[in-house]
Write a protein that holds these residues in place. Structure first.
Motif, PDB file in Angstrom:
ATOM      1  N   LEU A  34     -10.287  38.548  28.852  1.00  0.00           N
ATOM      2  CA  LEU A  34      -9.050  39.072  29.690  1.00  0.00           C
ATOM      3  C   LEU A  34      -7.949  38.147  29.547  1.00  0.00           C
ATOM      4  CD1 LEU A  34     -10.976  41.165  32.274  1.00  0.00           C
ATOM      5  CD2 LEU A  34      -9.770  42.001  30.236  1.00  0.00           C
ATOM      6  N   GLU A  35      -8.415  36.699  29.872  1.00  0.00           N
ATOM      7  CA  GLU A  35      -7.380  35.783  30.023  1.00  0.00           C
ATOM      8  C   GLU A  35      -6.593  35.857  28.605  1.00  0.00           C
ATOM      9  OE1 GLU A  35      -7.796  31.680  32.135  1.00  0.00           O
ATOM     10  OE2 GLU A  35      -9.016  32.064  30.750  1.00  0.00           O
ATOM     11  N   LEU A  51      -4.272  45.975  33.692  1.00  0.00           N
ATOM     12  CA  LEU A  51      -5.754  45.269  33.586  1.00  0.00           C
ATOM     13  C   LEU A  51      -6.664  46.688  33.136  1.00  0.00           C
ATOM     14  CD1 LEU A  51      -7.802  43.176  33.800  1.00  0.00           C
ATOM     15  CD2 LEU A  51      -5.278  42.785  34.586  1.00  0.00           C
ATOM     16  N   LYS A  52      -6.349  47.904  33.304  1.00  0.00           N
ATOM     17  CA  LYS A  52      -6.971  49.015  32.791  1.00  0.00           C
ATOM     18  C   LYS A  52      -7.072  49.228  31.494  1.00  0.00           C
ATOM     19  CE  LYS A  52      -8.127  51.411  36.815  1.00  0.00           C
ATOM     20  NZ  LYS A  52      -9.433  51.631  37.090  1.00  0.00           N
ATOM     21  N   ASP A  53      -5.798  48.814  30.983  1.00  0.00           N
ATOM     22  CA  ASP A  53      -5.659  48.992  29.580  1.00  0.00           C
ATOM     23  C   ASP A  53      -6.397  47.721  28.768  1.00  0.00           C
ATOM     24  OD1 ASP A  53      -4.017  51.124  29.458  1.00  0.00           O
ATOM     25  OD2 ASP A  53      -2.270  49.915  29.253  1.00  0.00           O
ATOM     26  N   LEU A  54      -6.412  46.637  29.482  1.00  0.00           N
ATOM     27  CA  LEU A  54      -7.265  45.401  28.782  1.00  0.00           C
ATOM     28  C   LEU A  54      -8.603  45.818  28.700  1.00  0.00           C
ATOM     29  CD1 LEU A  54      -5.337  42.398  30.428  1.00  0.00           C
ATOM     30  CD2 LEU A  54      -5.003  43.396  28.068  1.00  0.00           C
ATOM     31  N   PHE A  55      -9.200  46.608  29.847  1.00  0.00           N
ATOM     32  CA  PHE A  55     -10.505  46.708  30.008  1.00  0.00           C
ATOM     33  C   PHE A  55     -11.101  47.737  28.848  1.00  0.00           C
ATOM     34  CE2 PHE A  55     -12.838  46.385  34.460  1.00  0.00           C
ATOM     35  CZ  PHE A  55     -12.402  45.203  34.630  1.00  0.00           C
ATOM     36  N   GLU A  56     -10.135  48.698  28.545  1.00  0.00           N
ATOM     37  CA  GLU A  56     -10.546  49.503  27.650  1.00  0.00           C
ATOM     38  C   GLU A  56     -10.586  48.963  26.229  1.00  0.00           C
ATOM     39  OE1 GLU A  56     -11.995  52.414  28.108  1.00  0.00           O
ATOM     40  OE2 GLU A  56     -11.587  52.079  30.180  1.00  0.00           O
ATOM     41  N   ASP A  57      -9.361  47.981  25.924  1.00  0.00           N
ATOM     42  CA  ASP A  57      -9.373  47.243  24.648  1.00  0.00           C
ATOM     43  C   ASP A  57     -10.684  46.302  24.670  1.00  0.00           C
ATOM     44  OD1 ASP A  57      -7.008  48.412  24.074  1.00  0.00           O
ATOM     45  OD2 ASP A  57      -5.673  46.653  24.453  1.00  0.00           O
ATOM     46  N   GLY A  65     -20.080  47.264  24.040  1.00  0.00           N
ATOM     47  CA  GLY A  65     -19.638  47.373  25.271  1.00  0.00           C
ATOM     48  C   GLY A  65     -20.006  46.156  26.160  1.00  0.00           C
ATOM     49  N   VAL A  66     -19.816  46.399  27.302  1.00  0.00           N
ATOM     50  CA  VAL A  66     -20.143  45.568  28.330  1.00  0.00           C
ATOM     51  C   VAL A  66     -20.874  46.036  29.444  1.00  0.00           C
ATOM     52  CG1 VAL A  66     -19.445  43.666  29.911  1.00  0.00           C
ATOM     53  CG2 VAL A  66     -18.059  43.953  27.953  1.00  0.00           C
ATOM     54  N   ALA A  67     -22.071  46.141  29.628  1.00  0.00           N
ATOM     55  CA  ALA A  67     -23.013  46.851  30.476  1.00  0.00           C
ATOM     56  C   ALA A  67     -22.587  46.190  32.018  1.00  0.00           C
ATOM     57  CB  ALA A  67     -24.389  46.451  30.467  1.00  0.00           C
ATOM     58  N   GLY A  68     -22.119  47.315  32.914  1.00  0.00           N
ATOM     59  CA  GLY A  68     -21.814  46.758  34.251  1.00  0.00           C
ATOM     60  C   GLY A  68     -20.168  46.494  34.455  1.00  0.00           C
ATOM     61  N   LEU A  69     -19.603  46.345  33.500  1.00  0.00           N
ATOM     62  CA  LEU A  69     -17.930  46.583  33.556  1.00  0.00           C
ATOM     63  C   LEU A  69     -17.442  47.695  34.199  1.00  0.00           C
ATOM     64  CD1 LEU A  69     -15.466  44.756  33.139  1.00  0.00           C
ATOM     65  CD2 LEU A  69     -15.243  45.726  30.895  1.00  0.00           C
ATOM     66  N   LYS A  70     -17.119  47.617  35.558  1.00  0.00           N
ATOM     67  CA  LYS A  70     -16.906  48.579  36.433  1.00  0.00           C
ATOM     68  C   LYS A  70     -15.394  48.619  36.301  1.00  0.00           C
ATOM     69  CE  LYS A  70     -21.080  48.633  38.861  1.00  0.00           C
ATOM     70  NZ  LYS A  70     -21.759  48.975  40.175  1.00  0.00           N
ATOM     71  N   ASN A  71     -14.651  49.912  36.614  1.00  0.00           N
ATOM     72  CA  ASN A  71     -13.132  49.918  36.645  1.00  0.00           C
ATOM     73  C   ASN A  71     -12.736  49.386  38.095  1.00  0.00           C
ATOM     74  OD1 ASN A  71     -12.764  51.009  34.172  1.00  0.00           O
ATOM     75  ND2 ASN A  71     -12.727  53.114  34.909  1.00  0.00           N
ATOM     76  N   ASN A  72     -13.846  49.464  39.082  1.00  0.00           N
ATOM     77  CA  ASN A  72     -13.612  48.873  40.201  1.00  0.00           C
ATOM     78  C   ASN A  72     -13.273  47.398  40.393  1.00  0.00           C
ATOM     79  OD1 ASN A  72     -14.174  51.249  41.447  1.00  0.00           O
ATOM     80  ND2 ASN A  72     -16.418  50.725  41.960  1.00  0.00           N
ATOM     81  N   PHE A  73     -13.547  46.778  39.248  1.00  0.00           N
ATOM     82  CA  PHE A  73     -13.466  45.315  39.129  1.00  0.00           C
ATOM     83  C   PHE A  73     -12.033  44.917  38.504  1.00  0.00           C
ATOM     84  CE2 PHE A  73     -18.072  44.860  38.063  1.00  0.00           C
ATOM     85  CZ  PHE A  73     -18.390  44.935  39.442  1.00  0.00           C
ATOM     86  N   ALA A  78      -7.487  41.164  38.020  1.00  0.00           N
ATOM     87  CA  ALA A  78      -6.025  40.910  38.066  1.00  0.00           C
ATOM     88  C   ALA A  78      -5.748  39.777  39.129  1.00  0.00           C
ATOM     89  CB  ALA A  78      -5.152  42.049  38.505  1.00  0.00           C
ATOM     90  N   ARG A  79      -6.372  39.971  40.467  1.00  0.00           N
ATOM     91  CA  ARG A  79      -6.152  38.658  41.383  1.00  0.00           C
ATOM     92  C   ARG A  79      -6.457  37.520  40.896  1.00  0.00           C
ATOM     93  NH1 ARG A  79      -4.417  41.834  45.852  1.00  0.00           N
ATOM     94  NH2 ARG A  79      -4.961  43.968  45.578  1.00  0.00           N
TER      95      ARG A  79
END
Length: 100
Positions: A34-35, A51-57, A65-73, A78-79
């Protein structure tokens, strides 16, 4: 505000922040990816980064994929990016969190 200082909403016995820290400890490559992705977008002239776009990319780039990568993160990543790269603060829009 640090990630650890955020709220107390519980999901499956652990706060979102606790789940995030556990996930991040098991998957340090996610933050590094992500960085790098955020740095590339800024270097290409982006003024805002989602960050949502970065997650999807990231999900598309990784073969399984990444098991456990939740949108809640997303907000926590970002912080963290802002904490570790204060010059990027302008690129992310942060809202007040309602849950931890």
């Amino acid at each position: 505000m640090t990630i650890a200082a955020l709220g107390s909403h519980r999901a499956s016995g652990r706060t979102i922040t606790e789940q995030f820290h556990a996930f991040d400890a098991r998957n340090p490559h996610v933050y590094r990816s992500l960085e790098r992705m955020a740095a590339r977008r800024l270097a290409a002239g982006a003024t805002r980064i989602s960050l949502k776009d970065l997650f999807e990319d990231l999900r598309r780039q990784l073969p399984y994929g990444v098991a456990g990568l939740k949108n809640n993160f997303t907000t926590l990543y970002a912080r963290r990016l802002i904490d570790e790269h204060p010059h990027c603060v302008h690129a992310f829009e942060l809202r007040r969190r309602r849950a931890a």
